[in-house]
Every structure is written in C-alpha cells, then in structure tokens.
Enzyme design. Structure first.
Site, PDB file in Angstrom:
ATOM      1  N   THR A   1     -16.715   0.692 -34.109  1.00 54.21           N
ATOM      2  CA  THR A   1     -16.464   0.652 -35.465  1.00 54.21           C
ATOM      3  C   THR A   1     -16.229   1.876 -36.311  1.00 54.21           C
ATOM      4  O   THR A   1     -17.235   2.847 -36.592  1.00 54.21           O
ATOM      5  CB  THR A   1     -17.227  -0.186 -36.052  1.00 54.21           C
ATOM      6  N   GLU A   2     -14.995   2.386 -36.829  1.00 56.57           N
ATOM      7  CA  GLU A   2     -15.015   3.571 -37.828  1.00 56.57           C
ATOM      8  C   GLU A   2     -15.547   4.808 -36.869  1.00 56.57           C
ATOM      9  O   GLU A   2     -15.760   5.741 -37.560  1.00 56.57           O
ATOM     10  CB  GLU A   2     -15.805   3.177 -39.163  1.00 56.57           C
ATOM     11  N   LEU A   3     -15.273   4.916 -35.869  1.00 60.68           N
ATOM     12  CA  LEU A   3     -15.622   5.734 -35.006  1.00 60.68           C
ATOM     13  C   LEU A   3     -17.008   6.306 -35.009  1.00 60.68           C
ATOM     14  O   LEU A   3     -17.278   7.515 -35.129  1.00 60.68           O
ATOM     15  CB  LEU A   3     -14.580   7.150 -34.994  1.00 60.68           C
TER      16      LEU A   3
END
Lengths: 415, 409
Positions: free
Chosen positions: A149-151
């Site tokens: 998630t979201e890097l």
C-alpha cells in the site's frame, strides 16, 4: 540501454457513507450511500470508470497491439476489483483484455489496500493471500512481484516478502534512502537474498503524474519529445527507469482537456524511436538484472507527499486512535467466523479512511490540493468511528449468541 | 492618521461583541500609530489610555441606566419598553424611540465633527451610521462604515426590519469604503443592499493579546467532572439569532441516544430565555439543561474550562468571537456554518445550524472519543492565537491611507 518499466496503481476504497451515531445499532450498511456524490461508491466508481479506466484501457490496448514490444504492469487492489465486478463489469472486462495480450503483468498487494503490515503481520498475510486468490480467479495469473500500500516499505517487509516467495518488490526512490545513488538500477534489500528491489524514479514519474498540467511548472507543457529527451539522456547511466504512478493520473487527476491522453498515446512510439530504450515488466527486471547495491531502510517510508513517510495516514492522534481501534478488534472479529462481518472489518482497514482524517495539510494552507470526500478530516473521523462502534456491537452480539461470557471477554479485551 | 470613530457601546458598558470588537480594534490601531477620537452617545465612566473618548451628549449619566437603553443589540420595541419604565426626569435625556436616539446622536455628531481635527471617519454598525454620514456631510472627510451585523442577521425571518434596513442601506451607500467582518457578511452587503463588490473589504475580527496570553484559570467547578458528567455549553445572547432552540433540540437528541451523563449549560440572557426554559422542561430536560444567566469575564472563562465542548449554533453570525475565546481556554468548538468565524477556523467542528441530527452526532462523537476533542482544542487554540487584532488594524490602516493618500502626501 535503458529498460522502461511502467507500473500503474488502480484503487478505489469503500468510503463510509454519512453514518451518524443514531445509525449505530440500526444500520449495518456502512458503505453504500444512496445519495449521489463523493460518498456513494458506485457513483464514484462509474465517474472514474468513464473519465479514466475505460478510455485509458482502450488507449493502452491499442498501444499494446500496435507495439508488440510495449509492456506495462498494474496493481489493482482487491476492493477495486470487487467494485468493478459489482458496479462496472465492463471495466473488469477491459482489464482482462489487457492481460490477455500477454504484455501486461499484474502485481500483488493487500486485498484491502491496507496498512495491515504495520499493525498485524498475520492479518497482512491473509490479505495478501486474498488478493492472490482474486487475481487468480479473475485473471488466472499468479503474481511474482509485490507492492505494498502506497509503496510503504522497510527492510523487514522486504524480508517477509522474500519469505513469501516473491521475486521482486517495489518502493519509492526516496533521496534519504538512496543518498548519492540513482534509482535507475535494480537493488537488493538489506538482509535479502534474491529479492529484486525496484525503485521509483520519482522525478520522471511525477513529471507526468503531478506536474503534467501545472502551468507554474517551467517545463509546461510537457510534450512526448521533451519527455523522450529526458529519458534518452539517461541511456548511459540508467539500467532501468521505473515510472510508477496512480492510474487515475489519466483522465481523473489530469483531465482529458490537459492533453494527457494524447501524451499517453504518443509516448511508446516516441520512446521506441530511440534504439537504446526498451520496455520491461517488474518480474522480467527481477530476472534480468543483478543487484547493483544493497538498500538499507530500517524505518517505514512511502511514496506519499514530500515527507515520504507515514504521516498522510498516521500522524495525528485521530488517525492513530482509529487505526488502533480497528486493529485491536482482530482477534474478536475473526473468532466470529462471520464472513460479512470480517469483510466489513477489513474494508474499514483501507488506508484511504486514515488519509481522509489527515490534518497536516492545514499547516500549509494547502487543504484543497488534497481530495477528501468528507467536508473536513473531523467529519471523516466521526463517521468512521461511528461505523466502528456499530461493528463492535455486531461482534458483541455474535459472541453473546455463542457464549455470553466468552463474548464479553473477547470484546472487552479488545476495547 | 487621525480617526473620528463612532461607536455605540464600549467595555465594560457593553452587552456583547460590538463593544469587545471596538476595544480590540482601537487598541491595535493605536499601536499602529492611529490617533483615535472615539465617540459614544451617552456619557459613561470610561477611561482608556489608547484613545480619547467623546460623549455626544456631554452629560454624566447613571451607568445602569445607560446600559439598559443603549446597547448595541436593543431593538425599537425593547427600547420603548425600557423607556416607558423611566422617570420623567430620566426620559428627558432619551428620545422616546430608538430611532429618536439614533437621530439625536447623528445631530450631535455634526457638531463634534466641526470641532475635531481628523482624517477619516469610521462608524460601527447601523446605530452610528447616521452619525457617520452627518460627519462626512459636514466635513467632506472620507467615511468608512464597519458592518459587524446586518438587519438580516438580527431579524432573520421576522420581517420587521424596515427603518433599520433603510438606515443601514444609506450608511453603506454613502460610505467611501465598507469593512465587513467576514466573507459571509460581505456577501450579505452585496446581495441585500445593492453595493458594488469592490467597495467592500473583509477584515476578520481578532482576539485581544491579553486574552491570548492570559494565565490559565484554576477551576472551582470541578465537582461536576468528578461525578463523571460531560459538559456541553452555549454562551451568548439567548435570542433568535444565536440559535438557542437548536442547541436545546440537539441536547434532546443527545440525551435520548447517548448513555453517558451529559449536562448542557446555557449561559447568557435575552428575549428567548424563558421560552428556552419552558422548552427544555417540556422535553423533560430540566435536570440536563442548566441556565446560568449572564456571566462576564472570569466566570465566562470558568464555563469554557468546565466544558468538554463549546457550541455556537447561530442562525446567522457575521463573525462570532466567542468560539475563539473558548479555544483560548483549551475548549474545542462546534460552530454553525452560517458564521464568519467558520471562514478562519479549520480546527473546529462545523454544522448547518438547522441540522440538529448532525449537531448531536458531533457532540456525541466529541464526548465519546477524547482524542477528537483534544486534537480540536490544541490545534484550534494555535489557530485562534494567530487571529490577532494587529492584522485587522494593519488592514484598516492601509484602507485609511488609500482613502486619504493624496492629500496627506
């Protein structure tokens, strides 16, 4: 020679509808508001489908057919896939058509696009598995590369992902992690053995994703030939150029009238004019390149904002409190073995809920730059917590039915 | 810069926000180098270092007497009622209607304007507009009218605004420049009075520095808290404009659905006070809604301190300084969207005044989730501290200079 690796993130959360304290105990449907607007998930999904997913998929399909050497990769969150199935099957079909070309790779993530790795490793594994399952069911593919998630990333996560059998992982090419090094090589996570770490070239990626239509930007307007020159200038110094961005860049963040679609349609041909460029997918990159160096990231970092940290989701006490409240229900909710209840609990874990509660932008006076379907972060928190209250009642009721005493204890322990 | 300023009330002889705003603004203006003659209609015992008071009637009057008749929020009916209770001797000093008083002030203003030396006239609210217009007629000096409150705020929906509207309109039209206390009020001025947008500037009110730096008050009302009560408060005039009835309705919804013990304090007085008491008892809330009467200074602060949440449910609030005072006492606030102050506060809960479901929802959420109130209070306080009168005064100075510029140079 430079390999060019496109990865697009596709995600839509289940936003919590207007849900008041009076609804607690009376309404178990937290997500499907019936008024049109930004809190009606079906409405939002159809809007984004028409502005972005359908036209962009059409353009990409055309490009893949026209240029057999063109390749792209996607990570599509489970909650987005689920909403496509329910509200917009034609969007799902268009993604399936893309994958059928054989030039498209799909990545794994948590089904719920959640922060679960930060709070519960077990829950994280379950959500990754669930995402794997839906990708298998809808696309008949088993992803080899993971993106969180979201890097959001750190050394421990990389190690975990390697243990889970993946060949590669994606992260932000943040300056504070790279130091003097370039993002344009394949790296190895600290403590890793064979896991390839691909880092986003945030300069070139954000030129498209954030700056494309910005009139204040010195390079405006961005043309394909200009972008092609920037990429070409790297031919001697870049092994791989990772262009990672939200898919909603096309048509939703950058509207059609900015010329973003023309840019997309011309870009592969422009890049292929240069014989030193070629396209690659993340798993191909993981197989082809030896790591240049080791990357040490003991702390979490992400691709969000200038800070590149967790502050968009977890900085103020409201975000910390609500996240803590939802994750501490883990044991009690799983014990119910009630699929709907567990699914609702997980839908409440999607990172967007915490993003909507963020107040850090108030300080920059930059509130309007950040999209929020709620009027204020406080409304987001209040609505979310009301839904959590109801969820707790449902868990309680479940346990009381089974065994009054055990139930009370389980929830009390969680509260 | 010499300013002839017309006011109607001044602390401590004030009934509400107008006097407080005049005091805050003039103090900050003085620091910016303004030389202020501040005119009031009746002589009252007042002293201030930062300006020179001029009393239009020149006579000494009894303090309580002045307060009863000349407050900025009185309407003509209330004025006549109060007037009828005066002795014959006393009646001589006042006109028998509020309008008579307003006209009397305007006449006296002419004389004052002749005698004083100044560069700009600055008049606060409709009661002083005729005075300001006359001073301009007499001297040709530029007139700034400052609108803290319009007839549409005072009588929203009552339809009895005739003469006050006319006076307001004349003042707004004859002014060289208009200061509105918020965008919310600026829009009303443009919409309802046919004023060109470029003539109206917004100068948001501020909070006085002493209040910002005031030491925290030790609370002697902690007993309630010890017994586990949560406290939600209303503080303001109990009149239609302030929305006390919406507060009561929200209180009812909270007590109906929320298990914990919540007390609702109503602090203030006004023409709806009795009606509100009745309504609260009809709803069975006599032990939940407590009327404290009108409180000042330290007692107000204690109310804020005691409160878990301060609510300003105003139907129409041109600015609304009270939430800022609550925040400075570390109390989170819930304010109506129909207020000017909502333009300058991010860290506040906001509702439409009529949406009592949402009001109750937000009250309960604040009581139920302590981090919410804490976050609102801490960050709201920082925001309130930044809203200084200094900024407001600087804007006014620029405005004065633009009006007088060539002649001064």
């Amino acid at each position: 020679m430079s390999a060019i690796c496109f990865y697009f993130q596709v995600h839509q959360p289940y936003r919590v509808k207007k849900y008041r304290f009076f609804d607690v105990g009376n309404d178990q449907n937290y997500f499907n508001g019936d008024e049109n607007g930004n809190l009606n998930n079906e409405w939002v999904l159809n809007k984004v489908a028409n502005k972005c997913y359908l036209p962009t998929n059409k353009a990409i399909l055309k490009l893949l057919k026209k240029h057999p050497e063109f390749k792209v990769s996607y990570s599509i969150s489970g909650v987005a896939l689920e909403q496509f199935e329910e509200f917009a099957p034609e969007v799902l079909k268009s993604f399936q058509d893309l994958v059928a070309t054989g030039q498209v790779e799909l990545l794994n993530e948590t089904y719920y696009h959640s922060l679960s790795y930060i709070f519960s490793e077990k829950e994280f594994e379950r959500q990754v598995q669930k995402h794997k399952d839906i990708i298998k069911r809808l696309f008949n593919i088993e992803p080899k590369v993971f993106r969180n998630t979201e890097l959001i990333y750190n050394n421990d996560l990389a190690q975990k992902i390697e243990e889970m059998g993946y060949k590669g992982i994606l992260a932000e090419g943040a300056d504070h992690i790279l130091g003097w090094r370039s993002p344009d090589f394949v790296y190895k996570p600290k403590g890793g053995k064979n896991l390839a770490l691909l880092l986003k070239n945030y300069k070139l990626s954000d030129d498209i994703a954030f700056r494309f239509s910005s009139k204040e930007w010195g390079e405006h307007p961005l043309t394909v030939s200009k972008f092609g020159q920037w990429v070409g200038a790297k031919n001697d110094s870049a092994e791989i150029i990772n262009l990672f961005m939200d898919y909603e860049t096309f048509g939703e963040h950058q509207w059609e009238d900015t010329g973003i679609f023309e840019f997309l349609e011309q870009l592969p041909a422009e890049l292929l004019k240069n014989p030193h460029n070629y396209f690659i997918t993340p798993s191909e990159a993981a197989a082809r390149f030896e790591p240049t160096d080791e990357i040490d990231a003991p702390e979490f970092y992400s691709w969000a904002d200038i800070e590149r940290d967790l502050s968009a989701w977890l900085s103020n006490p409201l975000q910390h409190d609500s996240a803590k409240k939802i994750y501490e229900l883990e044991h009690a909710v799983l014990e119910t073995e009630d699929e709907d209840l567990i699914h609702d609990w997980r839908k409440l874990q999607t990172s967007d809920h915490f993003y909507y509660m963020c107040t850090k932008w108030f300080a920059d006076g930059d509130v309007h730059k950040y999209f929020n379907p709620y009027e204020t972060p406080y409304d987001a928190f209040i609505t979310y917590m009301n839904a959590v209250q109801d969820l707790k009642l449902r868990i309680n009721n479940h346990h009381n039915k089974k065994s009054p005493l055990a139930g009370v204890n389980a929830v009390d322990a969680a509260l | 810069m010499k300013i002839l300023m017309f006011g109607w009330e001044f602390p401590p002889h004030n009934s509400g926000g107008l006097g407080v705003a005049c005091e805050g603004l003039t103090m900050a203006l003085a620091k910016e180098g303004a030389d202020i003659d501040f005119v009031l209609p009746k002589k009252v015992p007042l002293k201030a270092e930062h300006l020179n008071f001029i009393f239009a009637d020149g006579e000494v009057s009894d303090e309580s007497f002045t307060k009863a008749l000349l407050n900025a929020y009185i309407n003509d009916a209330e004025y006549r009622d109060a007037f009828s209770k005066l002795t014959e001797e006393e009646q001589k000093r006042y006109g028998n209607t509020l309008f008579h008083q307003v006209n009397q002030y305007a006449k006296e203003a002419k004389e004052i304007a002749k005698e004083q030396d100044f560069d700009v006239i600055h008049a606060h609210d409709w009661l002083t507009f005729c005075a300001g217009v006359n001073a301009k007629k007499e001297t040709g000096k530029p007139l700034v009218v400052h609108i803290h409150n319009t007839v549409f705020d005072r009588y929203s929906g009552l339809g009895v605004m005739g003469s006050e509207y006319e006076i307001e309109k004349e003042g707004l039209q004859k002014a060289d420049k208009i200061i509105a206390v918020s965008e919310y009020t600026r829009n009303k001025v443009i919409q309802h009075y046919g004023i060109k947008p470029e003539k109206v500037e917004v100068v948001h009110n501020g909070v006085q520095e002493e209040k910002i730096n005031a030491k925290k008050l030790e609370n002697d009302l902690n007993e309630f808290k010890k017994h586990g009560f949560k406290i939600v408060s209303f503080l303001g005039r109990i009149t239609l404009q302030k929305g006390p009835d919406y507060f009561i309705r929200a209180a009812k919804k909270v007590t109906d659905t929320y298990k914990k013990n919540v007390l609702f304090l109503m602090t203030g007085s006004g023409d709806m006070e009795r009606q509100m008491m009745k309504e609260a008892s009809y709803m069975g809330l006599s032990d939940k809604v407590i009327f404290t009467g009108f409180l000042r200074g330290e007692d107000q602060k204690k109310i804020f301190h005691l409160s878990d949440l301060f609510v300003m449910p105003s139907v129409s609030e041109p600015f609304g300084i009270v939430p800022l005072e609550a925040l400075l006492q570390d109390t989170p606030v819930l304010i109506s969207k129909q207020s000017g102050v909502s333009e300058v506060l991010q860290h506040a809960l906001k509702v439409d005044f009529w949406d009592t479901d949402e009001m109750a929802n937000k009250i309960i959420s604040t009581l139920e989730h302590p981090p919410l109130g804490k976050h609102l209070a801490e960050n709201g306080k920082q925001e309130a501290k930044l809203l200084s009168w200094k900024k407001a005064a600087q804007k006014c100075m620029v405005l004065y200079e633009n009006l007088t510029g060539p002649s001064l140079a």
